[in-house]
Design an enzyme around this catalytic site. Sequence first.
Site, PDB file in Angstrom:
ATOM      1  N   ASP A  97      47.177  37.575  34.172  1.00  0.00           N
ATOM      2  CA  ASP A  97      48.369  38.026  35.575  1.00  0.00           C
ATOM      3  C   ASP A  97      49.361  37.857  34.058  1.00  0.00           C
ATOM      4  O   ASP A  97      48.795  36.229  32.956  1.00  0.00           O
ATOM      5  CB  ASP A  97      49.185  37.065  35.792  1.00  0.00           C
ATOM      6  CG  ASP A  97      49.014  35.934  36.650  1.00  0.00           C
ATOM      7  OD1 ASP A  97      48.145  35.804  35.947  1.00  0.00           O
ATOM      8  OD2 ASP A  97      50.376  35.910  36.805  1.00  0.00           O
ATOM      9  N   GLU A  98      49.902  38.747  33.094  1.00  0.00           N
ATOM     10  CA  GLU A  98      51.371  37.976  32.336  1.00  0.00           C
ATOM     11  C   GLU A  98      50.566  37.533  31.298  1.00  0.00           C
ATOM     12  O   GLU A  98      51.181  36.190  30.502  1.00  0.00           O
ATOM     13  CB  GLU A  98      52.072  36.944  33.119  1.00  0.00           C
ATOM     14  CG  GLU A  98      52.738  37.666  34.391  1.00  0.00           C
ATOM     15  CD  GLU A  98      53.488  36.510  35.049  1.00  0.00           C
ATOM     16  OE1 GLU A  98      54.656  36.769  35.589  1.00  0.00           O
ATOM     17  OE2 GLU A  98      52.830  35.463  35.579  1.00  0.00           O
TER      18      GLU A  98
HETATM   19  C1  TNX Z   1      54.962  35.947  38.331  1.00  0.00           C
HETATM   20  S1  TNX Z   1      52.253  36.958  40.102  1.00  0.00           S
HETATM   21  C2  TNX Z   1      53.507  35.022  38.743  1.00  0.00           C
HETATM   22  C3  TNX Z   1      53.149  33.843  38.559  1.00  0.00           C
HETATM   23  C4  TNX Z   1      54.784  32.983  39.466  1.00  0.00           C
HETATM   24  C5  TNX Z   1      55.325  34.148  40.004  1.00  0.00           C
HETATM   25  C6  TNX Z   1      56.723  33.763  40.447  1.00  0.00           C
HETATM   26  C7  TNX Z   1      51.815  36.801  38.892  1.00  0.00           C
HETATM   27  C8  TNX Z   1      50.644  37.058  39.316  1.00  0.00           C
HETATM   28  N1  TNX Z   1      52.302  36.010  37.840  1.00  0.00           N
HETATM   29  O1  TNX Z   1      52.655  33.343  37.324  1.00  0.00           O
HETATM   30  O2  TNX Z   1      54.482  31.519  39.892  1.00  0.00           O
HETATM   31  O3  TNX Z   1      55.697  35.099  38.887  1.00  0.00           O
HETATM   32  O4  TNX Z   1      56.918  34.185  41.251  1.00  0.00           O
END
Ligand code: TNX
Length: 511
Positions: free
Chosen positions: A323-324
């Site tokens: 993710d991200e």
């Molecule tokens: C998004 S959900 C993230 C996390 C954070 C979360 C906080 C996701 C796959 N990545 O790194 O902790 O939001 O709500």
Amino acid sequence: MAACQTEKEEINFPKTDLSNMPMIPKPLKTIPTGSAFGLDAGTAIYTSTTDPAFEKVGRFLSENIKSKTGLELGVNSSSEAKLERLIYINQSDSVDLETPESYQLYIKKDSILLNAKTAAGAFRGIQTLQQLIPTKSNDTLTDHPLWVIPSGKITDAPKYGYRSSMLDVARHFFTVDEVKKYIDALAYYKFNTLHLHLSDDQGWRIEIKSWPKLTEVGGASEVGGGEGGFYTQEEYKDIVAYAADRHITVVPEIDMPGHTNSASLSYPFLHYAGAETPRVRTDMKVGYSSFDAQKDTVYSFLDDVIGEIAAISPGPYFHIGGDESHVTKKSDYILFVEKVEKIVQKHNKRMVGWDEIAQADIDSKSIVQLWNSADNALKAADNGSKLIVSPAKKAYLDMKYDSISEFGLHWAGYIPVDVGYNWDPETYVEGISKENILGIEAPLWSETISNGTELEYLAFPRIIGYAELGWSPSDHLDWEDYKVRLAAQVPYLEAMQINYYPSKLVDWNKE
Ligand code: TNX
């Protein structure tokens, strides 16, 4: 048996209604018969002995009955003592038991019969039975205390074979005992999976013997500046075994190529030129770190890391995060996911990843976890990949309940107890149907919580609702009916010393 039966006293139970008992998740089918089984010191537990795991389920039940009632019930004991009543946990090959976790529970005056194909099914069945045992005994029906269990027949099976919660032990570290306490509650509500988010920018939480700095350097920090921590492989195995005793599979996650600051801080060769220079991070930012997808040494490192974790994780899955990865070039991201998938498969695991991994050309056996993007979920379905449904707007345990919540974030909105319950994974994304769905998960990210009490404040009571969403058929899901059963969980939560958010939406059954 016939001899015992003649000696039995007739007890006049008050009329009962099994279908009105506050079971969560609500069973598929409940047929009340109005009478009762009186659990007392004269009750014995017997199990099929063809599979030793059934006897283990029997012992688990006996221990829980002891802590709830003080009764000490023998399991498969051959004593000749007068046998008043019997709980029999039976391995059955009945075709009516359609899934490994299906069970049938027949409660009569003199006996309780639990049928299941597998020990996992028997284990789910004894949770139902435990929920039916009242906290207080009835001391007026006969000359000794009886715990009155309504009679009838329950036929039950889960909607999804994957019912999970995630703990983020990276942003804040949680001890083995804190994790075990959470596992106990998950087991009571019939979850079968615990996903552990074992690494992130702020900390690396699992010992890797071939790369010791990951925990020496990467494990020594957490959000807010605390000391962090990590599990040795022995401690991790202890968690895995504790979960397995409760028929819960642990899914380990090493999040990459982003969310890797703590790893790159430990071993700078992993660092990607486009990412921020690694340093101890105790803030809550995301999306600034990355592994270098072009370097062969990164993949040899990951072969070791994934290999060591896979070797001590008996479950079928390995979660690669994904993710991200905002600073990773898209082509590098795709190359990375495809290469890491091969490593995961080499270690005989199925890859799981957050929904971004659907952008790569992944194997249809790999699993995509929907948290944010409907487009990615549709791509995954097109690819034939199964989905774990955990949309942030509905299923994130770290979202605040409301504007006055003490802990939690609110980037995906507030999730009051009813909103967390009132949605259907099957209709959440248009174009995604039951066939595409492996199951559901409620993730608990830990940026704002740092101990068991705070963890429980965010998880409870919402996690109980996700248990029902994952298990019960959609036409059973009804907030008005559910909230009454939820209120009746108070004695359990209190007995287990579980902290919960006393939402005003629920009329809690307090003394
Ligand atoms: C998004 S959900 C993230 C996390 C954070 C979360 C906080 C996701 C796959 N990545 O790194 O902790 O939001 O709500």
